[in-house]
Design an enzyme around this catalytic site. Structure first.
Site, PDB file in Angstrom:
ATOM      1  N   SER A 256       1.004  -1.152   0.052  1.00 13.94           N
ATOM      2  CA  SER A 256       0.080  -0.137  -0.187  1.00 13.94           C
ATOM      3  C   SER A 256       0.902   1.223  -0.067  1.00 13.94           C
ATOM      4  O   SER A 256       2.236   1.118   0.415  1.00 13.94           O
ATOM      5  CB  SER A 256      -1.007  -0.126   1.027  1.00 13.94           C
ATOM      6  OG  SER A 256      -1.504   1.425   1.303  1.00 13.94           O
ATOM      7  N   TYR A 271      -1.879  -0.543  10.427  1.00 17.75           N
ATOM      8  CA  TYR A 271      -2.025  -0.618   9.019  1.00 17.75           C
ATOM      9  C   TYR A 271      -0.635  -0.379   8.204  1.00 17.75           C
ATOM     10  O   TYR A 271      -0.003  -1.043   7.519  1.00 17.75           O
ATOM     11  CB  TYR A 271      -3.217  -0.200   8.350  1.00 17.75           C
ATOM     12  CG  TYR A 271      -3.316  -0.475   6.698  1.00 17.75           C
ATOM     13  CD1 TYR A 271      -3.969  -1.790   6.503  1.00 17.75           C
ATOM     14  CD2 TYR A 271      -3.105   0.437   5.852  1.00 17.75           C
ATOM     15  CE1 TYR A 271      -4.066  -2.106   5.216  1.00 17.75           C
ATOM     16  CE2 TYR A 271      -3.169   0.105   4.411  1.00 17.75           C
ATOM     17  CZ  TYR A 271      -3.723  -1.211   4.278  1.00 17.75           C
ATOM     18  OH  TYR A 271      -3.985  -1.322   2.907  1.00 17.75           O
ATOM     19  N   LYS A 275       2.240  -2.426   6.320  1.00 15.64           N
ATOM     20  CA  LYS A 275       2.537  -2.276   4.797  1.00 15.64           C
ATOM     21  C   LYS A 275       3.865  -2.203   4.475  1.00 15.64           C
ATOM     22  O   LYS A 275       4.608  -2.422   3.433  1.00 15.64           O
ATOM     23  CB  LYS A 275       1.322  -1.302   3.933  1.00 15.64           C
ATOM     24  CG  LYS A 275      -0.095  -2.012   3.948  1.00 15.64           C
ATOM     25  CD  LYS A 275      -0.108  -3.284   3.490  1.00 15.64           C
ATOM     26  CE  LYS A 275      -1.418  -3.549   3.168  1.00 15.64           C
ATOM     27  NZ  LYS A 275      -1.633  -4.989   2.621  1.00 15.64           N
TER      28      LYS A 275
END
Ligand SMILES: NC(=O)c1ccc[n+]([C@@H]2O[C@H](COP(=O)([O-])OP(=O)(O)OC[C@H]3O[C@@H](n4cnc5c(N)ncnc54)[C@H](O)[C@@H]3O)[C@@H](O)[C@H]2O)c1
Length: 365
Positions: A256, A271, A275
């Site tokens: 991401s 998150y 990533k």
């Protein structure tokens, strides 16, 4: 003083001139001082409206060319004529690449396909993974194996992809945190379809709008386990199968842009960290496995319009995301397809350890 007098003389002369003459006489001095206003003025007056398009054809089939002459002619322009409307395809159609079409493609385009490759896609039950599975089917895959934790959706999407393409498609209900289940499923792919050529790891989850100071450690561990450990376990199982068969392969990890920048305005430290870990995992595996001819690259999407983001609580933030994206939109669910096929294909043979951001320009600001 002399300069002021010259400017005043020039102004009175210009006032007395007809308009086109002003444009000519003033052009040089205006160009020097305000180039932008000059070109803007010109653009307004230069509306191009030809009545025909002169054409020169250099084509062995064209009349006269074989004897060394080119063919020259003009195409009349009908007022208001437009380009023909594109042929409308059934919106949800998936058309697999036919062997006959492949054999007629130029070499460059052949290398941009995944003709004859066995492809495993995690998270292929829906969203970006499902769209990349469809793209691989259209780009020539020999067989597709979908690994996903969602039994119902996974089974449905595999049946649908097979029904639309006629290709062999298997669904494995596998959680990417479960190393033993992954190994068993990968072995089955090897037994049934042959050693996988490609792994696309798209399975992942997102937690957002959670402040770091109140983040539940159990939730933190769970997300890292799915997004990061899952990427590792899948790569390890598929990488081992490729090594055992001595077969070159391509692993595509979906990371991401959050692995590179911190999203705004929502807090989502876990998150983002997961990533960043996927990107560094990809680089590390790329370095270690180059000697086995296994390439590992990451796709880092920006904000994509998938179910992951179709949460009412995110509606207000989506407006901010769009406003911070030069293209002023979220990515469509199929916006990763071209890049996925390219990274899976032999056309990207010299690419390994790369992280390609595909975000409508979000990370430019
Ligand atoms: N949607 C976005 O804006 C966006 C942006 C950047 C990166 N990504 C990444 O792209 C990937 C796909 O996202 P999406 O938007 O398609 O999400 P999605 O929720 O639509 O699809 C994710 C799929 O992964 C599966 N999955 C989840 N946990 C799993 C597990 N433990 N084991 C096996 N399968 C599991 C789900 O069942 C689902 O089918 C994710 O890794 C996500 O982090 C998405």
């Amino acid at each position: 003083m002399a300069a002021a007098a010259r400017t005043a003389r020039m102004a009175s002369r210009l006032a007395a001139m007809p308009r086109p003459a002003i444009a000519r006489a003033g052009a040089r001095s205006i160009t020097q001082r305000a180039a932008f206003s000059v070109s803007a003025g010109r653009m307004k007056s230069e509306v191009i409206k030809e009545t025909e398009v002169p054409v020169s054809v250099y084509n062995p089939d064209a009349k006269g060319v074989a004897s060394g002459n080119s063919d020259h002619f003009s195409i009349p322009i009908k007022p208001g004529s437009r380009a023909p409307a594109p042929i409308e395809e059934e919106e949800d159609a998936v058309s697999p690449l036919q062997e006959k079409v492949y054999s007629q493609m130029p070499r460059t385009l052949q290398r941009m396909t995944v003709m004859g490759k066995v492809i495993i896609i995690t998270g292929g039950a829906r969203g970006l993974g499902n769209n990349m599975a469809r793209a691989c089917a259209e780009a020539g895959a020999k067989a597709i194996a979908i690994f996903d934790a969602n039994q119902e959706l996974g089974d449905e999407s595999a049946a649908e992809l097979h029904q639309k393409t006629g290709l062999p498609v298997s669904f494995f209900k596998v959680d990417v945190r479960d190393g033993n289940a992954i190994n068993a499923a990968v072995q089955n792919v090897v037994d049934v379809y042959g050693t996988p050529d490609v792994l696309v790891n798209s399975a992942g989850i997102a937690d957002s709008n959670i402040k770091a100071e109140t983040y539940d450690p159990a939730m933190f561990r769970r997300l890292i386990d799915i997004n990061l450990t899952g990427s590792f376990l899948m790569s390890q199982a598929v990488g081992r199968a490729m090594m055992a068969a001595g077969k070159p392969g391509s692993i595509v990890l979906v990371a991401s842009m959050s692995g590179t920048v911190v999203n705004y305005p929502q807090e989502q430290s876990c998150y983002n960290a997961s990533k960043a870990g996927v990107i560094q995992l990809g680089k590390s595996l790329a370095a270690e496995w180059a000697k086995y001819n296994i390439r590992v690259n990451c796709i880092s999407p920006g904000y994509m319009d998938t179910a992951l983001n179709k949460v009412p609580a995110l509606d207000a933030q989506k407006k901010i995301w769009k406003s911070l994206t030069p293209q002023e939109r979220l990515g469509a669910v199929d916006d990763l397809n071209g890049l996925c096929v390219f990274l899976a294909s032999d056309a990207s043979g010299y690419m390994t350890g790369s992280n390609v951001i595909i975000d409508g320009g979000y990370t430019l600001y």
